[in-house]
Scaffold this active site. Structure first.
Site, PDB file in Angstrom:
ATOM      1  N   SER A  96      84.215  17.915  43.389  1.00 34.06           N
ATOM      2  CA  SER A  96      85.123  16.836  42.959  1.00 34.06           C
ATOM      3  C   SER A  96      84.566  16.150  41.716  1.00 34.06           C
ATOM      4  CB  SER A  96      85.258  15.802  44.070  1.00 34.06           C
ATOM      5  OG  SER A  96      85.816  16.408  45.204  1.00 34.06           O
ATOM      6  N   ARG A 116      78.982   8.629  48.709  1.00 37.29           N
ATOM      7  CA  ARG A 116      78.329   9.502  47.715  1.00 37.29           C
ATOM      8  C   ARG A 116      77.249   8.796  46.892  1.00 37.29           C
ATOM      9  NH1 ARG A 116      80.240  11.786  50.965  1.00 37.29           N
ATOM     10  NH2 ARG A 116      82.138  12.985  50.965  1.00 37.29           N
ATOM     11  N   GLU A 161      82.606  11.088  39.764  1.00 37.60           N
ATOM     12  CA  GLU A 161      81.675  11.390  40.852  1.00 37.60           C
ATOM     13  C   GLU A 161      80.559  12.310  40.312  1.00 37.60           C
ATOM     14  OE1 GLU A 161      83.192  12.060  44.799  1.00 37.60           O
ATOM     15  OE2 GLU A 161      81.778  13.694  45.121  1.00 37.60           O
TER      16      GLU A 161
HETATM   17  C1  LIG Z   1      82.475  24.146  45.045  1.00 33.99           C
HETATM   18  C2  LIG Z   1      81.813  22.814  45.339  1.00 33.99           C
HETATM   19  C3  LIG Z   1      82.170  22.108  46.471  1.00 33.99           C
HETATM   20  C4  LIG Z   1      81.566  20.866  46.751  1.00 33.99           C
HETATM   21  N1  LIG Z   1      81.930  20.194  47.868  1.00 33.99           N
HETATM   22  C5  LIG Z   1      81.336  19.020  48.170  1.00 33.99           C
HETATM   23  C6  LIG Z   1      81.680  18.302  49.354  1.00 33.99           C
HETATM   24  O1  LIG Z   1      82.500  18.725  50.150  1.00 33.99           O
HETATM   25  N2  LIG Z   1      81.048  17.130  49.599  1.00 33.99           N
HETATM   26  C7  LIG Z   1      80.103  16.622  48.750  1.00 33.99           C
HETATM   27  O2  LIG Z   1      79.553  15.547  49.036  1.00 33.99           O
HETATM   28  N3  LIG Z   1      79.779  17.269  47.609  1.00 33.99           N
HETATM   29  C8  LIG Z   1      80.351  18.449  47.316  1.00 33.99           C
HETATM   30  N4  LIG Z   1      80.012  19.103  46.163  1.00 33.99           N
HETATM   31  C9  LIG Z   1      79.044  18.491  45.228  1.00 33.99           C
HETATM   32  C10 LIG Z   1      77.579  18.843  45.507  1.00 33.99           C
HETATM   33  O3  LIG Z   1      77.467  20.116  46.127  1.00 33.99           O
HETATM   34  C11 LIG Z   1      76.861  17.810  46.371  1.00 33.99           C
HETATM   35  O4  LIG Z   1      76.923  16.529  45.790  1.00 33.99           O
HETATM   36  C12 LIG Z   1      75.386  18.202  46.575  1.00 33.99           C
HETATM   37  O5  LIG Z   1      74.837  17.406  47.571  1.00 33.99           O
HETATM   38  C13 LIG Z   1      74.539  18.070  45.314  1.00 33.99           C
HETATM   39  O6  LIG Z   1      73.292  18.663  45.590  1.00 33.99           O
HETATM   40  P1  LIG Z   1      72.468  19.409  44.431  1.00 33.99           P
HETATM   41  O7  LIG Z   1      71.194  19.881  45.024  1.00 33.99           O
HETATM   42  O8  LIG Z   1      73.285  20.440  43.793  1.00 33.99           O
HETATM   43  O9  LIG Z   1      72.198  18.193  43.453  1.00 33.99           O
HETATM   44  P2  LIG Z   1      72.278  18.215  41.860  1.00 33.99           P
HETATM   45  O10 LIG Z   1      73.674  18.452  41.439  1.00 33.99           O
HETATM   46  O11 LIG Z   1      71.229  19.102  41.320  1.00 33.99           O
HETATM   47  O12 LIG Z   1      71.914  16.683  41.568  1.00 33.99           O
HETATM   48  C14 LIG Z   1      72.810  15.663  41.941  1.00 33.99           C
HETATM   49  C15 LIG Z   1      72.079  14.307  41.915  1.00 33.99           C
HETATM   50  O13 LIG Z   1      71.100  14.292  42.938  1.00 33.99           O
HETATM   51  C16 LIG Z   1      69.804  14.071  42.370  1.00 33.99           C
HETATM   52  N5  LIG Z   1      68.857  14.890  43.121  1.00 33.99           N
HETATM   53  C17 LIG Z   1      68.954  16.218  43.413  1.00 33.99           C
HETATM   54  N6  LIG Z   1      67.884  16.600  44.146  1.00 33.99           N
HETATM   55  C18 LIG Z   1      67.113  15.497  44.306  1.00 33.99           C
HETATM   56  C19 LIG Z   1      65.867  15.231  44.950  1.00 33.99           C
HETATM   57  N7  LIG Z   1      65.183  16.190  45.608  1.00 33.99           N
HETATM   58  N8  LIG Z   1      65.370  13.974  44.887  1.00 33.99           N
HETATM   59  C20 LIG Z   1      66.026  12.986  44.251  1.00 33.99           C
HETATM   60  N9  LIG Z   1      67.204  13.175  43.615  1.00 33.99           N
HETATM   61  C21 LIG Z   1      67.735  14.410  43.644  1.00 33.99           C
HETATM   62  C22 LIG Z   1      69.920  14.504  40.918  1.00 33.99           C
HETATM   63  O14 LIG Z   1      68.937  13.864  40.127  1.00 33.99           O
HETATM   64  C23 LIG Z   1      71.335  14.060  40.604  1.00 33.99           C
HETATM   65  O15 LIG Z   1      71.349  12.677  40.359  1.00 33.99           O
HETATM   66  C24 LIG Z   1      80.586  20.343  45.867  1.00 33.99           C
HETATM   67  C25 LIG Z   1      80.224  21.078  44.724  1.00 33.99           C
HETATM   68  C26 LIG Z   1      80.819  22.299  44.469  1.00 33.99           C
HETATM   69  C27 LIG Z   1      80.393  23.070  43.255  1.00 33.99           C
END
Ligand SMILES: Cc1cc2nc3c(=O)[nH]c(=O)nc-3n(C[C@H](O)[C@H](O)[C@H](O)COP(=O)(O)OP(=O)(O)OC[C@H]3O[C@@H](n4cnc5c(N)ncnc54)[C@H](O)[C@@H]3O)c2cc1C
Length: 342
Positions: A266, A218, A337
């Protein structure tokens, strides 16, 4: 990625209204900072030229509540929220931050974030529509950072390619997934990424081959950049088989996690021992434990859900309580996380 030079006054301006509800954001055309007034002389100085307007193709919202842009449905306002229509808008957003001495932060779908109630006193650059390219060239997917990961999983599966099909239930963007090395069910972005296009803090775009990127659980070493695009190496697989697997995985998620409640996935990293963070929290007797509107999910103990009225403060207090209780009862220090912003 948030820089540390945060501006306390900007944060104060963005706080909640007296009725406790977040103020609606105001759409603005960002202007460059006006030059400081010259001291008065005998003859009146000519009026300064109007501040040049910086035109974005996308939108710029001022004091926009971030609760609308996170899966937690929690978070105070951003001083500026930029919704870029293209990569040029991202450069303009960086200029806006630099010109005003404000920190900046990249947001995807906000599915791994807890934004504090005081919000973010700088420029939030949200990668979404406009940066959501999807193209298959042979077995290579070329995908924009703003593309939702479930859409990536579905489209590649329908096209008959495997590699990201198991990400069907990860509710973030490709940019967030590539940056954080999202993964599940034994797969992670690190395995399929071959190249990432990033923009650095000065607006310079470069392509990073996979061998320059180091991925861990992660996390990545991408640092202070904005992911714009990624190339993913996939392999051919019959669409029907992939669709069937995705159906199973979604049913598993719906049954075993609070999929339909506002949350951030998580909360804690798995500590690497024999027991997962969820198992440790469960064994410490914390399922259902509630502070304000924040509750340890009774479906999956590593999820803290917003039961409807949670503030970021409620969630932070509950995180602290869980951490202390697990350390005391189970002898394990849990690490976050979820990323806390603000
Ligand atoms: C119900 C649920 C289930 C989930 N299950 C999983 C799972 O199974 N596995 C898992 O790994 N995660 C899971 N997650 C967490 C999450 O969905 C992932 O970590 C996802 O990849 C985050 O993407 P985001 O676009 O929402 O990022 P954000 O939450 O918007 O940002 C997260 C981080 O990434 C950075 N970021 C976002 N976009 C960019 C970009 N374009 N360039 C540079 N940095 C960037 C942000 O600055 C921040 O540091 C889950 C979340 C939920 C709500």
């Amino acid at each position: 990625m948030a820089r540390k030079n945060q501006h306390p006054k900007a944060a104060a301006r963005g706080r909640k209204a007296a009725d406790g509800k977040p103020r609606a954001g105001r759409e603005v055309v960002a202007k460059a900072k006006p030059a400081a007034k010259a001291p008065p002389k005998r003859a009146p100085a000519p009026a300064p030229p109007p501040a040049p307007k910086v035109k974005f193709r996308g939108r710029v919202l001022e004091n926009e509540p971030l609760a609308r842009y996170t899966t937690y449905r929690i978070g105070g306002p951003a001083r500026y929220l930029v919704l870029p229509a293209d990569a040029d808008d991202v450069i303009k957003a960086l200029d806006l931050a630099q010109g005003r001495g404000l920190p900046w932060f990249v947001l995807g779908l906000g599915s791994n974030l807890l934004v504090k109630d005081t919000g973010f006193p700088g420029v939030v650059i949200r990668c979404g529509k406009g940066l959501d390219r999807f193209e298959m060239k042979g077995a290579t997917a070329i995908v924009g950072a703003g593309l939702p990961t479930p859409l990536l999983a579905r489209r590649t599966a329908e096209a008959g390619f495997a590699g990201v099909e198991r990400f069907i239930g990860v509710p973030g963007t490709v940019g967030g997934g590539v940056y954080m090395n999202a993964g599940c069910h034994g797969a992670e972005f690190a395995e399929v990424v071959t190249e990432v296009t990033v923009m650095d803090a000065k607006g310079k775009v470069k392509q990073l081959p996979r061998k320059q990127i180091s991925y861990k659980y992660r996390s990545s070493n991408l640092g202070t950049v904005i992911v714009l695009e990624a190339k993913l190496a996939l392999i051919e697989e019959p669409p029907a088989k992939l669709k069937e697997l995705q159906g199973k995985l979604l049913r598993w998620r719906k049954a075993g996690t609070p999929f339909d409640q506002p949350c951030c996935g998580s909360v804690f990293r798995n500590p690497g021992g024999p027991r997962t963070a969820g198992a440790l929290i469960d064994e410490a007797g914390l399922k259902g434990f509630t502070i304000g509107g924040a509750q340890v999910s009774s479906l999956h103990a590593n999820y803290i859900v917003n039961t409807g009225t949670a503030t970021a403060n409620d969630v932070l207090k509950l995180i602290e309580h869980v951490r202390k209780t697990v350390a005391k009862k189970m002898g394990v220090e849990l690490e976050l996380e979820v990323k806390v912003v603000g």
